[in-house]
Scaffold this active site. Structure first.
Site, mmCIF file in Angstrom:
data_model
loop_
_atom_site.group_PDB
_atom_site.id
_atom_site.type_symbol
_atom_site.label_atom_id
_atom_site.label_comp_id
_atom_site.label_asym_id
_atom_site.label_seq_id
_atom_site.Cartn_x
_atom_site.Cartn_y
_atom_site.Cartn_z
ATOM 1 N N GLU A 85 34.870 42.715 39.377
ATOM 2 C CA GLU A 85 34.646 41.821 40.503
ATOM 3 C C GLU A 85 33.173 41.419 40.646
ATOM 4 O OE1 GLU A 85 37.968 42.700 43.791
ATOM 5 O OE2 GLU A 85 36.834 44.486 43.237
ATOM 6 N N GLU A 143 44.265 47.718 40.611
ATOM 7 C CA GLU A 143 44.568 48.234 41.941
ATOM 8 C C GLU A 143 46.055 48.417 42.220
ATOM 9 O OE1 GLU A 143 40.477 46.558 42.060
ATOM 10 O OE2 GLU A 143 42.404 45.868 41.265
#
Length: 268
Positions: free
Chosen positions: A122, A142
């Site tokens: 990210e 995730e």
């Protein structure tokens, strides 16, 4: 020659799992993840990374910022236990902290090798350039924790590769090898692992050759018009073009072109 960067902010007196070095001759600052073997990024480090980017952005000695890591892996992601211990208010700031490279006015280069998972991916997506070695693997894992990306990963990725590929990556926790990342437009350049540092050095030198003012303007314009209508983007481009026409750097660039010499830009 590099030296450890000295911060005046007491919150940056003891950096959590990373360091910052500066090369004055190259007008370059490196943020170096250094928590072996996987360079896990803690919750505290996320706050500090934001502050570091803001401080480096204000330092006129620095032209380019590089985000890299020690060892074979960029980062396997965040400290999983830290998510359960953090307050809802703290968690709500995750995306803002990790977006610091995008808000930074200066060019930011991510040098990725090995694992670049979760928040490691990210924060790389928030950088302007991603130079990857052939060992690099990107992932947003995730879903394996019963969660979704929380620091802008799926949103930024969808802008680059579209919703179909983003669903494939996010909903299946799928890993993206370096060459695929290059083909899909996620990576700027893919090089042999042994050539990663050389490729980053070369890009730093290239970026330093341009006008700092034009670089800042281009970055902000492209970021600001990412969601804009074409007509709006063209209008803003024209306004910024007109503003730069009045700059000393543009005058110097035109004169250097006609004189067949290298321009000496000052950022004004």
């Amino acid at each position: 020659m590099t030296e450890t960067y000295q911060f005046s902010d007491p919150r940056l007196a003891d950096l959590d799992g990373f360091g910052v070095v500066i090369d004055m001759a190259e007008e370059r600052a490196d943020i170096v993840l250094d928590r072996p073997p996987f360079n896990v990024i803690s919750m505290a480090a996320r706050d500090q990374l934001r502050l570091v980017f803001e401080a480096l952005d204000e330092d006129n000695r620095i032209r380019v910022i590089v985000l890299r890591a020690e060892g074979e892996n960029f980062s396997s992601g965040g400290n999983i236990k830290g998510f359960m211990e953090a307050s809802p208010e703290h968690v709500s700031k995750l995306a803002w902290n990790i977006a610091a490279p995008a808000r930074c006015e200066k060019p930011v280069i991510a040098a990725n090798r090995g694992y670049a998972f979760g928040v490691g991916f990210e924060i790389s997506l928030a950088c302007d350039f991603r130079i990857v070695s052939e060992t690099c693997q990107y992932a947003l894992p995730e879903q394996k924790l019963g969660q979704i990306p929380g620091s802008g990963g799926s949103a930024r990725l969808q802008k680059i590769v579209g919703v179909t590929r983003t669903k494939d990556i996010v909903m299946r926790s799928k890993r993206i090898p370096a060459k695929t990342a290059l083909d899909w437009g996620i990576a700027t350049e893919c090089v042999a692992d042994s050539d990663l540092e050389t490729a980053v050095d070369s890009l730093v030198r290239e970026l330093r050759g341009f006008s700092p003012l034009a670089q800042r303007t281009a970055k902000k314009l492209l970021n600001d018009t990412d969601d804009a209508l074409l007509s709006t983007a063209i209008e803003l481009e024209g306004l910024n073009y007109s503003r730069l026409r009045q700059s000393e750097d543009f005058k110097e660039g035109v004169e250097a072109f006609h004189d067949k010499r290298k321009p000496a830009f000052t950022g004004r």
